[in-house]
Design a protein around this motif. Structure first.
Motif, PDB file in Angstrom:
ATOM      1  N   LYS A 125      -7.831  17.786  10.470  1.00 29.11           N
ATOM      2  CA  LYS A 125      -7.521  18.086  11.878  1.00 29.11           C
ATOM      3  C   LYS A 125      -7.390  19.583  12.143  1.00 29.11           C
ATOM      4  O   LYS A 125      -7.717  20.058  13.222  1.00 29.11           O
ATOM      5  N   ASP A 126      -6.910  20.340  11.141  1.00 26.99           N
ATOM      6  CA  ASP A 126      -6.744  21.786  11.300  1.00 26.99           C
ATOM      7  C   ASP A 126      -7.977  22.565  10.878  1.00 26.99           C
ATOM      8  O   ASP A 126      -7.975  23.788  10.876  1.00 26.99           O
ATOM      9  N   ARG A 143     -11.707  30.950  10.727  1.00 26.53           N
ATOM     10  CA  ARG A 143     -11.096  29.623  10.802  1.00 26.53           C
ATOM     11  C   ARG A 143     -12.137  28.703  11.441  1.00 26.53           C
ATOM     12  O   ARG A 143     -12.646  29.002  12.512  1.00 26.53           O
TER      13      ARG A 143
END
Length: 188
Positions: A125-126, A143
């Motif tokens: 999820k991250d 990221r």
């Protein structure tokens, strides 16, 4: 992620989108004779290469069929060159593959490439972090969201050196955060 409509399902991968069209035929459960999909061998009956293994889509439009011939109905049409698939079985010029959602079907070898790619694991999820070197202590250079497509340069068993497709940004990502390489797999 797949959003289904009565006659159209869409496979979305962060910056990439694939269209999938369901078939009216029953799904294939493996080998052409209806038996379980894999033979229990650890090498392919046609190429002698390791099974299972990861491959990628060669072009932008690739049909996954419910059986190993063009006489079988199309299960999905993937519209994402480079998408990783897990190759499970070989039958002549056809390969039984599975996508990251677990959907299986048959694809002609002309649609597949041995070039290694991976996506940031959809269940993360991250997302995942691209780092300057293969260490949790290394600087984060990017990221990445779940589903971001990467070209794999090499993997040492815990970390992969990868390039973010379409951005030409490269670095190291923890292998556990990827779908398209096996845990502890070494890719040279």
């Amino acid at each position: 992620m797949r959003a289904a409509a009565p006659s159209l399902a869409t496979l979305c991968l962060a910056a990439l989108t694939s269209m999938a069209q369901p078939s009216t035929a029953a799904p294939a459960n493996g080998a052409p004779d209806g038996s379980k999909g894999t033979t229990g061998r650890d090498t392919g009956r046609v190429t002698g290469l390791k099974l299972p293994r990861f491959v990628s889509l060669k072009g932008d439009a690739a049909r996954m069929r419910v059986g190993p011939s063009t006489d079988h109905a199309v299960r999905f049409v993937y519209m994402a060159a480079g998408l990783p698939l897990e190759l499970l079985e070989e039958w002549g010029n056809w390969r039984l593959v599975r996508d990251h959602d677990g959907t299986t079907g048959w694809m002609h070898t002309a649609l597949l490439s041995g070039r290694r790619t991976a996506i940031v694991a959809p269940w993360r999820k991250d997302g995942a972090e691209l780092r300057s070197r293969p260490s949790q202590d290394a600087a984060v250079t990017a990221r990445m969201q779940p589903g971001v497509l990467l070209t794999i340069g090499s993997c040492g068993g815990a970390w992969c050196h990868a390039t973010v497709r379409n951005l030409r940004t490269s670095g190291h990502v923890a292998q556990a955060n990827l779908w398209g390489v096996y845990p502890q797999e070494v890719v040279e």
